[in-house]
Write a protein that holds these residues in place. Structure first.
Motif, PDB file in Angstrom:
ATOM      1  N   SER A   1       0.821  -1.202   0.000  1.00  0.00           N
ATOM      2  CA  SER A   1       0.000   0.000   0.000  1.00  0.00           C
ATOM      3  C   SER A   1       0.866   1.267   0.000  1.00  0.00           C
ATOM      4  O   SER A   1       1.781   1.396  -0.795  1.00  0.00           O
ATOM      5  CB  SER A   1      -0.959  -0.034   1.191  1.00  0.00           C
ATOM      6  N   THR A   2       0.581   2.199   0.891  1.00  0.00           N
ATOM      7  CA  THR A   2       1.331   3.456   0.980  1.00  0.00           C
ATOM      8  C   THR A   2       2.422   3.399   2.042  1.00  0.00           C
ATOM      9  O   THR A   2       3.064   4.414   2.321  1.00  0.00           O
ATOM     10  CB  THR A   2       0.384   4.629   1.311  1.00  0.00           C
ATOM     11  N   ASN A   3       2.633   2.245   2.640  1.00  0.00           N
ATOM     12  CA  ASN A   3       3.577   2.142   3.750  1.00  0.00           C
ATOM     13  C   ASN A   3       4.998   2.528   3.360  1.00  0.00           C
ATOM     14  O   ASN A   3       5.697   3.175   4.134  1.00  0.00           O
ATOM     15  CB  ASN A   3       3.552   0.734   4.345  1.00  0.00           C
ATOM     16  N   GLY A   4       5.443   2.141   2.174  1.00  0.00           N
ATOM     17  CA  GLY A   4       6.797   2.495   1.742  1.00  0.00           C
ATOM     18  C   GLY A   4       7.000   4.001   1.651  1.00  0.00           C
ATOM     19  O   GLY A   4       7.996   4.540   2.137  1.00  0.00           O
ATOM     20  N   LEU A   5       6.045   4.692   1.048  1.00  0.00           N
ATOM     21  CA  LEU A   5       6.121   6.149   0.944  1.00  0.00           C
ATOM     22  C   LEU A   5       6.073   6.796   2.323  1.00  0.00           C
ATOM     23  O   LEU A   5       6.838   7.726   2.609  1.00  0.00           O
ATOM     24  CB  LEU A   5       4.971   6.689   0.083  1.00  0.00           C
ATOM     25  N   MET A   6       5.198   6.293   3.171  1.00  0.00           N
ATOM     26  CA  MET A   6       5.094   6.868   4.519  1.00  0.00           C
ATOM     27  C   MET A   6       6.387   6.668   5.305  1.00  0.00           C
ATOM     28  O   MET A   6       6.808   7.551   6.050  1.00  0.00           O
ATOM     29  CB  MET A   6       3.888   6.287   5.244  1.00  0.00           C
ATOM     30  N   ILE A   7       7.029   5.511   5.129  1.00  0.00           N
ATOM     31  CA  ILE A   7       8.311   5.272   5.796  1.00  0.00           C
ATOM     32  C   ILE A   7       9.360   6.259   5.297  1.00  0.00           C
ATOM     33  O   ILE A   7      10.087   6.861   6.086  1.00  0.00           O
ATOM     34  CB  ILE A   7       8.774   3.813   5.589  1.00  0.00           C
ATOM     35  N   LEU A   8       9.434   6.432   3.996  1.00  0.00           N
ATOM     36  CA  LEU A   8      10.410   7.352   3.418  1.00  0.00           C
ATOM     37  C   LEU A   8      10.228   8.774   3.948  1.00  0.00           C
ATOM     38  O   LEU A   8      11.190   9.428   4.373  1.00  0.00           O
ATOM     39  CB  LEU A   8      10.306   7.340   1.893  1.00  0.00           C
ATOM     40  N   LEU A   9       9.003   9.260   3.961  1.00  0.00           N
ATOM     41  CA  LEU A   9       8.744  10.616   4.456  1.00  0.00           C
ATOM     42  C   LEU A   9       9.015  10.725   5.956  1.00  0.00           C
ATOM     43  O   LEU A   9       9.528  11.743   6.433  1.00  0.00           O
ATOM     44  CB  LEU A   9       7.304  11.018   4.134  1.00  0.00           C
ATOM     45  N   THR A  10       8.689   9.675   6.687  1.00  0.00           N
ATOM     46  CA  THR A  10       8.894   9.692   8.138  1.00  0.00           C
ATOM     47  C   THR A  10      10.378   9.720   8.475  1.00  0.00           C
ATOM     48  O   THR A  10      10.775  10.315   9.488  1.00  0.00           O
ATOM     49  CB  THR A  10       8.202   8.487   8.791  1.00  0.00           C
ATOM     50  N   ILE A  11      11.202   9.107   7.652  1.00  0.00           N
ATOM     51  CA  ILE A  11      12.652   9.134   7.896  1.00  0.00           C
ATOM     52  C   ILE A  11      13.153  10.578   7.924  1.00  0.00           C
ATOM     53  O   ILE A  11      13.969  10.936   8.774  1.00  0.00           O
ATOM     54  CB  ILE A  11      13.396   8.281   6.849  1.00  0.00           C
ATOM     55  N   PHE A  12      12.648  11.417   7.027  1.00  0.00           N
ATOM     56  CA  PHE A  12      13.071  12.822   7.025  1.00  0.00           C
ATOM     57  C   PHE A  12      12.679  13.505   8.336  1.00  0.00           C
ATOM     58  O   PHE A  12      13.437  14.314   8.880  1.00  0.00           O
ATOM     59  CB  PHE A  12      12.477  13.572   5.834  1.00  0.00           C
ATOM     60  N   ILE A  13      11.502  13.197   8.836  1.00  0.00           N
ATOM     61  CA  ILE A  13      11.058  13.792  10.101  1.00  0.00           C
ATOM     62  C   ILE A  13      11.954  13.321  11.243  1.00  0.00           C
ATOM     63  O   ILE A  13      12.377  14.110  12.087  1.00  0.00           O
ATOM     64  CB  ILE A  13       9.580  13.461  10.365  1.00  0.00           C
ATOM     65  N   LEU A  14      12.265  12.030  11.266  1.00  0.00           N
ATOM     66  CA  LEU A  14      13.107  11.497  12.340  1.00  0.00           C
ATOM     67  C   LEU A  14      14.520  12.065  12.274  1.00  0.00           C
ATOM     68  O   LEU A  14      15.099  12.412  13.308  1.00  0.00           O
ATOM     69  CB  LEU A  14      13.139   9.966  12.270  1.00  0.00           C
ATOM     70  N   VAL A  15      15.076  12.161  11.081  1.00  0.00           N
ATOM     71  CA  VAL A  15      16.434  12.698  10.933  1.00  0.00           C
ATOM     72  C   VAL A  15      16.477  14.170  11.327  1.00  0.00           C
ATOM     73  O   VAL A  15      17.450  14.633  11.929  1.00  0.00           O
ATOM     74  CB  VAL A  15      16.946  12.496   9.481  1.00  0.00           C
ATOM     75  N   ALA A  16      15.417  14.903  11.043  1.00  0.00           N
ATOM     76  CA  ALA A  16      15.383  16.338  11.358  1.00  0.00           C
ATOM     77  C   ALA A  16      15.344  16.596  12.856  1.00  0.00           C
ATOM     78  O   ALA A  16      15.666  17.697  13.309  1.00  0.00           O
ATOM     79  CB  ALA A  16      14.185  16.993  10.684  1.00  0.00           C
ATOM     80  N   GLY A  17      14.940  15.617  13.629  1.00  0.00           N
ATOM     81  CA  GLY A  17      14.913  15.784  15.080  1.00  0.00           C
ATOM     82  C   GLY A  17      13.968  16.892  15.510  1.00  0.00           C
ATOM     83  O   GLY A  17      12.841  16.994  15.037  1.00  0.00           O
ATOM     84  N   HIS A  18      14.452  17.747  16.385  1.00  0.00           N
ATOM     85  CA  HIS A  18      13.621  18.818  16.946  1.00  0.00           C
ATOM     86  C   HIS A  18      13.140  19.800  15.873  1.00  0.00           C
ATOM     87  O   HIS A  18      12.086  20.421  16.021  1.00  0.00           O
ATOM     88  CB  HIS A  18      14.403  19.557  18.036  1.00  0.00           C
ATOM     89  N   ASN A  19      13.884  19.935  14.793  1.00  0.00           N
ATOM     90  CA  ASN A  19      13.509  20.880  13.735  1.00  0.00           C
ATOM     91  C   ASN A  19      12.165  20.499  13.100  1.00  0.00           C
ATOM     92  O   ASN A  19      11.464  21.360  12.585  1.00  0.00           O
ATOM     93  CB  ASN A  19      14.603  20.952  12.666  1.00  0.00           C
ATOM     94  N   ALA A  20      11.806  19.226  13.139  1.00  0.00           N
ATOM     95  CA  ALA A  20      10.532  18.792  12.554  1.00  0.00           C
ATOM     96  C   ALA A  20       9.341  19.354  13.322  1.00  0.00           C
ATOM     97  O   ALA A  20       8.256  19.517  12.762  1.00  0.00           O
ATOM     98  CB  ALA A  20      10.461  17.269  12.512  1.00  0.00           C
ATOM     99  N   GLY A  21       9.530  19.658  14.586  1.00  0.00           N
ATOM    100  CA  GLY A  21       8.448  20.216  15.390  1.00  0.00           C
ATOM    101  C   GLY A  21       8.624  21.690  15.695  1.00  0.00           C
ATOM    102  O   GLY A  21       7.905  22.255  16.519  1.00  0.00           O
ATOM    103  N   ARG A  22       9.577  22.326  15.036  1.00  0.00           N
ATOM    104  CA  ARG A  22       9.861  23.745  15.288  1.00  0.00           C
ATOM    105  C   ARG A  22       8.610  24.594  15.095  1.00  0.00           C
ATOM    106  O   ARG A  22       8.344  25.508  15.869  1.00  0.00           O
ATOM    107  CB  ARG A  22      10.967  24.246  14.362  1.00  0.00           C
ATOM    108  N   TYR A  23       7.859  24.341  14.031  1.00  0.00           N
ATOM    109  CA  TYR A  23       6.628  25.083  13.778  1.00  0.00           C
ATOM    110  C   TYR A  23       5.441  24.219  14.182  1.00  0.00           C
ATOM    111  O   TYR A  23       4.629  23.814  13.371  1.00  0.00           O
ATOM    112  CB  TYR A  23       6.547  25.514  12.312  1.00  0.00           C
ATOM    113  N   GLY A  24       5.386  23.945  15.456  1.00  0.00           N
ATOM    114  CA  GLY A  24       4.325  23.157  16.052  1.00  0.00           C
ATOM    115  C   GLY A  24       4.389  23.339  17.556  1.00  0.00           C
ATOM    116  O   GLY A  24       5.141  24.185  18.066  1.00  0.00           O
ATOM    117  N   LEU A  25       3.644  22.543  18.269  1.00  0.00           N
ATOM    118  CA  LEU A  25       3.611  22.678  19.726  1.00  0.00           C
ATOM    119  C   LEU A  25       4.931  22.286  20.392  1.00  0.00           C
ATOM    120  O   LEU A  25       5.192  22.701  21.516  1.00  0.00           O
ATOM    121  CB  LEU A  25       2.455  21.852  20.299  1.00  0.00           C
ATOM    122  N   ASP A  26       5.752  21.492  19.704  1.00  0.00           N
ATOM    123  CA  ASP A  26       7.066  21.145  20.261  1.00  0.00           C
ATOM    124  C   ASP A  26       7.918  22.380  20.531  1.00  0.00           C
ATOM    125  O   ASP A  26       8.784  22.358  21.402  1.00  0.00           O
ATOM    126  CB  ASP A  26       7.836  20.229  19.302  1.00  0.00           C
TER     127      ASP A  26
END
Length: 170
Positions: free
Chosen positions: A120-145
């Motif tokens: 299904s879409t799991n491969g794409l979701m994994i790929l996009l999620t890797i960028f969020i994980l690698v970005a660390g705190h920067n991924a939540g900079r414009y959010g409640l984090d």
């Protein structure tokens, strides 16, 4: 150089907002469909176990053994985890709160679905999620984090300071 760029650049943080919202939306929709549709994982689990046999198995034997021995007997619990996990991961990603933990839980679910033979879409979701994980705190900079993480760090620092004896210099 790339790591510094993805972890500290404010423009990248803005791009990551779009990734977070895209992923969060898909998690929320999936979770809500399961919650309102009376999701029962036992059929999915049985199908995954059956896919472990044959000449070209879609599911590895070790994973099928886990599904058969642990997940299937506790299908109600796993159904609950999947439904509410998807919803909560989606909400957290959209709001940008505990972003890294939400992304980690999301990618864990994606891998579990992949291991169970669902592409299904799991491969794409994994790929996009890797960028969020690698970005660390920067991924939540414009959010409640932006406010929650510093608050928690400061709160933890205050708790540690209360346990120390302060000696005045002579």
């Amino acid at each position: 150089m790339f790591m510094d760029f993805i972890r500290h650049n404010k423009v990248v943080a803005g791009v990551l907002v779009f990734l977070r919202v895209y992923l969060g939306y898909h998690w929320i929709i999936g979770g809500l469909e399961k919650i309102t549709g009376g999701f029962d994982a036992s059929g999915f689990l049985q199908g995954a176990i059956a896919s472990a046999g044959g000449e070209h198995p879609a599911v590895q034997g070790w994973w099928a053994a886990f599904l058969e021995g642990v997940a299937l007997p506790n299908a109600g619990f796993f159904s609950f985890l999947v439904m509410w996990g998807e919803l909560l991961v989606g909400i957290a990603l959209i709001l940008g709160i505990f972003t890294n933990f939400a992304a980690l839980m999301g990618i864990t679910m994606n891998f579990a679905f992949l291991f169970s033979g669902t592409v299904s879409t799991n491969g794409l979701m994994i790929l996009l999620t890797i960028f969020i994980l690698v970005a660390g705190h920067n991924a939540g900079r414009y959010g409640l984090d932006r406010w929650v993480i510093p608050f928690l760090k400061n709160h933890n620092r205050v708790k540690k300071d209360k346990g120390k004896k302060h000696v005045l210099p002579v």
